[in-house]
Write an enzyme that holds these catalytic residues in place. Structure first.
Site, mmCIF file in Angstrom:
data_model
loop_
_atom_site.group_PDB
_atom_site.id
_atom_site.type_symbol
_atom_site.label_atom_id
_atom_site.label_comp_id
_atom_site.label_asym_id
_atom_site.label_seq_id
_atom_site.Cartn_x
_atom_site.Cartn_y
_atom_site.Cartn_z
ATOM 1 C CD GLU A 8 -2.946 1.168 2.247
ATOM 2 O OE1 GLU A 8 -3.514 0.232 2.814
ATOM 3 O OE2 GLU A 8 -2.981 2.342 2.654
ATOM 4 C CG HIS A 10 -0.563 5.542 -1.271
ATOM 5 N ND1 HIS A 10 -1.409 4.651 -1.893
ATOM 6 C CD2 HIS A 10 -0.809 5.425 0.056
ATOM 7 C CE1 HIS A 10 -2.143 4.039 -0.969
ATOM 8 N NE2 HIS A 10 -1.801 4.479 0.209
ATOM 9 C CG HIS A 165 -6.422 3.154 -0.096
ATOM 10 N ND1 HIS A 165 -6.676 4.500 0.079
ATOM 11 C CD2 HIS A 165 -5.237 2.916 0.522
ATOM 12 C CE1 HIS A 165 -5.677 5.035 0.768
ATOM 13 N NE2 HIS A 165 -4.795 4.101 1.045
ATOM 14 C CG ASP A 286 -0.973 4.155 4.226
ATOM 15 O OD1 ASP A 286 -0.944 4.601 3.062
ATOM 16 O OD2 ASP A 286 -1.945 4.317 4.990
HETATM 17 ZN ZN ZN Z 1 -2.922 4.210 1.986
#
Ligand code: ZN
Length: 328
Positions: A8, A10, A165, A286
């Site tokens: 995850e 980005h 998400h 993340d």
């Molecule tokens: Zn995220």
């Protein structure tokens, strides 16, 4: 642990003549995050090397295309972002993969774009930032409604995972957060929004229709593991029943995977493994909403996992689910 696969992570897209701050928050703390979102090959790779992340499947930062009101514009944006990501991935194919961005405003266009991303760009799945808006700003469209069944048929046919998400609820519907802005996004609202979406998919019988479909949730399951027993227990007593064939926990354990993104808590990890089993949990950070060492060092050292389990969660499960044979 070396050789981790992170799921995850980005990025942000910036057109050459565009001021990206228009689309990102303006807070001071976002200046560094924005810079990291747009960096692929410098700090990001350096951090990956330092903290044992061999491979990351990258996805566009939220809410991205899901907040575009015009379906045609959303489809064009998704195509542009996916092509951009494919180019960046091609520069480091041993280190990066890509999740497809999808224009969910138009289920047919979303299915077409996913097919293109999987077949032409080699993406191993999609990551969608929650509900989509369409035409008007206070619209909230979840994907359990019949209009989306042909889209899900395409996902099942392509046999790729769909990462659901979080995003924030639209301002017009955010009254529960009035006066409490600190709860509005990642602190609490993200999990509320994403968990209800997931449970709506289950209650719509989506997984009875497509039993092989696989959905991924971040943040150790957006709080669902903690309430799995209660969901089954209370829904079994609903006077007119609920339409799916099995209790919710059945679908959660057969059609859902969860990642460690942004939730580096030993008790929460223990709870997630207890309810979901070790084979349905995967590593994620993340990044850059979280700093890479926080997620990686916690994962490498958590006493909840044995060394064998760390390998399974940190690498093997992701390699299997996303069919990354070279990492098996
Ligand atoms: Zn995220």
């Amino acid at each position: 642990m070396q050789g981790k696969i992170a799921l995850e992570e980005h990025f942000a897209y910036k057109a050459p003549d565009e001021d990206i701050t228009r689309r990102l928050q303006h807070a001071e703390s976002w200046i560094e995050t924005s810079r990291r979102l747009m960096d692929f090959h410098d700090d990001r790779l350096r951090d990956m090397d330092e903290f044992g992340v061999e491979y990351a499947i990258l996805s566009l930062n939220a809410p991205a295309v899901q907040a575009v009101l015009d379906p045609k514009e959303a489809a064009e944006d998704a195509r542009r972002y996916n092509d951009f990501l494919a180019e960046e991935v091609a520069r480091q194919p041993d280190r990066f993969g890509g999740f497809a961005t999808l224009p969910m405003q138009d289920p047919e266009a979303a299915a077409e774009e996913l097919t293109r991303c999987v077949k032409d760009l080699g993406f191993p799945g999609a990551l969608v930032n929650g509900f989509t808006q369409r035409d008007v700003s206070d619209s909230v469209i979840y994907y359990d409604i019949p209009e989306y069944r042909p889209f899900w048929a395409a996902v099942a046919e392509l046999d790729v995972p769909f990462y659901l998400h979080p995003r924030t609820i639209v301002r017009e519907r955010a009254q529960p957060y009035d006066g409490h802005p600190w709860l509005y996004s990642s602190g609490w609202g993200f999990a509320v929004e994403t968990s209800i979406h997931m449970l709506r998919l289950i209650g719509s019988c989506l997984f009875d229709e497509f039993p092989r479909l696989q959905v991924v949730l971040g943040h150790l399951g957006e709080r669902i593991p903690f309430d799995m027993w209660r969901l089954d227990n209370r829904i079994a007593r609903v006077p007119h029943g609920y339409p799916a064939k099995h209790p919710m926990s059945h679908y959660l354990r057969n059609n859902v995977h969860m990642t460690t993104s942004g939730n580096f808590s030993d008790p929460a990890l223990r709870c997630t493994i207890s309810e979901m089993g070790i084979d349905r949990l995967m590593f994620a950070i993340d990044y850059p909403m979280e700093v890479m060492n926080a997620g990686a060092e916690w994962f490498d050292g958590t006493p909840v996992l044995s060394e064998e389990e760390r390998q399974i969660v940190g690498r093997t499960n992701a390699a299997r689910l996303f069919k990354l044979e070279r990492f098996l």
